[in-house]
Design a protein around this motif. Structure first.
Motif, mmCIF file in Angstrom:
data_model
loop_
_atom_site.group_PDB
_atom_site.id
_atom_site.type_symbol
_atom_site.label_atom_id
_atom_site.label_comp_id
_atom_site.label_asym_id
_atom_site.label_seq_id
_atom_site.Cartn_x
_atom_site.Cartn_y
_atom_site.Cartn_z
ATOM 1 N N VAL A 289 -21.988 -41.544 -29.029
ATOM 2 C CA VAL A 289 -23.424 -41.857 -29.004
ATOM 3 C C VAL A 289 -23.652 -43.304 -29.425
ATOM 4 O O VAL A 289 -24.417 -44.035 -28.786
ATOM 5 C CB VAL A 289 -24.213 -40.882 -29.904
ATOM 6 N N LEU A 290 -22.983 -43.717 -30.501
ATOM 7 C CA LEU A 290 -23.141 -45.099 -30.959
ATOM 8 C C LEU A 290 -22.653 -46.093 -29.918
ATOM 9 O O LEU A 290 -23.326 -47.082 -29.616
ATOM 10 C CB LEU A 290 -22.370 -45.321 -32.267
ATOM 11 N N VAL B 118 -26.582 -46.449 -28.241
ATOM 12 C CA VAL B 118 -27.107 -47.439 -29.181
ATOM 13 C C VAL B 118 -26.625 -48.837 -28.811
ATOM 14 O O VAL B 118 -27.405 -49.790 -28.809
ATOM 15 C CB VAL B 118 -26.724 -47.072 -30.634
ATOM 16 N N THR B 119 -25.357 -48.964 -28.470
ATOM 17 C CA THR B 119 -24.830 -50.277 -28.102
ATOM 18 C C THR B 119 -25.515 -50.830 -26.864
ATOM 19 O O THR B 119 -25.858 -52.009 -26.817
ATOM 20 C CB THR B 119 -23.310 -50.199 -27.877
ATOM 21 N N PHE C 206 -33.384 -48.885 -20.636
ATOM 22 C CA PHE C 206 -32.297 -48.378 -21.473
ATOM 23 C C PHE C 206 -32.846 -47.591 -22.669
ATOM 24 O O PHE C 206 -32.229 -46.641 -23.122
ATOM 25 C CB PHE C 206 -31.384 -49.503 -21.938
ATOM 26 N N ALA C 207 -34.007 -48.002 -23.171
ATOM 27 C CA ALA C 207 -34.645 -47.245 -24.259
ATOM 28 C C ALA C 207 -35.045 -45.861 -23.788
ATOM 29 O O ALA C 207 -34.819 -44.863 -24.482
ATOM 30 C CB ALA C 207 -35.859 -48.003 -24.787
ATOM 31 N N VAL C 208 -35.589 -45.768 -22.596
ATOM 32 C CA VAL C 208 -35.990 -44.463 -22.037
ATOM 33 C C VAL C 208 -34.764 -43.603 -21.755
ATOM 34 O O VAL C 208 -34.723 -42.415 -22.108
ATOM 35 C CB VAL C 208 -36.835 -44.649 -20.754
ATOM 36 N N CYS D 92 -34.400 -43.139 -26.899
ATOM 37 C CA CYS D 92 -34.948 -43.853 -28.048
ATOM 38 C C CYS D 92 -36.329 -44.418 -27.743
ATOM 39 O O CYS D 92 -36.812 -45.298 -28.424
ATOM 40 C CB CYS D 92 -34.015 -44.991 -28.461
ATOM 41 N N GLY D 93 -36.925 -43.954 -26.670
ATOM 42 C CA GLY D 93 -38.241 -44.452 -26.282
ATOM 43 C C GLY D 93 -39.287 -44.134 -27.335
ATOM 44 O O GLY D 93 -39.219 -43.117 -28.003
#
Length: 125
Positions: free
Chosen positions: A99-100, A104-105, A115-117, A121-122
């Motif tokens: 996941v990291l 996240v990376t 990428f947030a969506v 992490c949106g």
């Protein structure tokens, strides 16, 4: 070690190394489809998070054979509950590392709303 087993080991090692290298690379950015913003602090943090994630992915491959894997079996065939080392902190270090190193990376290296969506992490209001 016979030749077939040696070739298989070499092939699997090569594939693993290529997968590790490809984790932080994003095809949408490389091909120019997306042009994310660039922030040096975020970029450096992204590589640090990626390195930590990769260590979490690789540690069980070294640790588990020493702590409960029957001789001659792969590390995924662990027969004992391991609760020392990294497993004293997190139950599934490979999942956390994945996941990291992927979600996240990607968000840190390539700050873009898509990428947030995609990483979940949106922001919601």
């Amino acid at each position: 070690m016979d030749v077939r087993k040696w070739q298989h080991t070499l092939w699997m090692t090569t594939l693993a190394i290529l997968c590790i290298i490809y984790f932080p690379v994003n095809s949408l950015v490389l091909t120019g489809v997306l042009e994310p913003n660039f922030h040096l602090a975020s970029f450096i943090a992204g590589w640090v998070v990626w390195a930590i994630g990769m260590m979490l992915v690789m540690v069980p491959i070294v640790m588990l054979p020493r702590r409960g894997v029957p001789k001659g079996k792969t590390f995924v065939r662990n027969i004992r509950l391991v609760h020392t080392g990294i497993y004293a902190i997190v139950r599934r270090p490979q999942y956390l590392g994945g996941v990291l190193s992927i979600f996240v990376t990607t968000l840190l290296l390539y700050p873009h709303w898509l990428f947030a969506v995609l990483s979940g992490c949106g922001r919601t209001k």
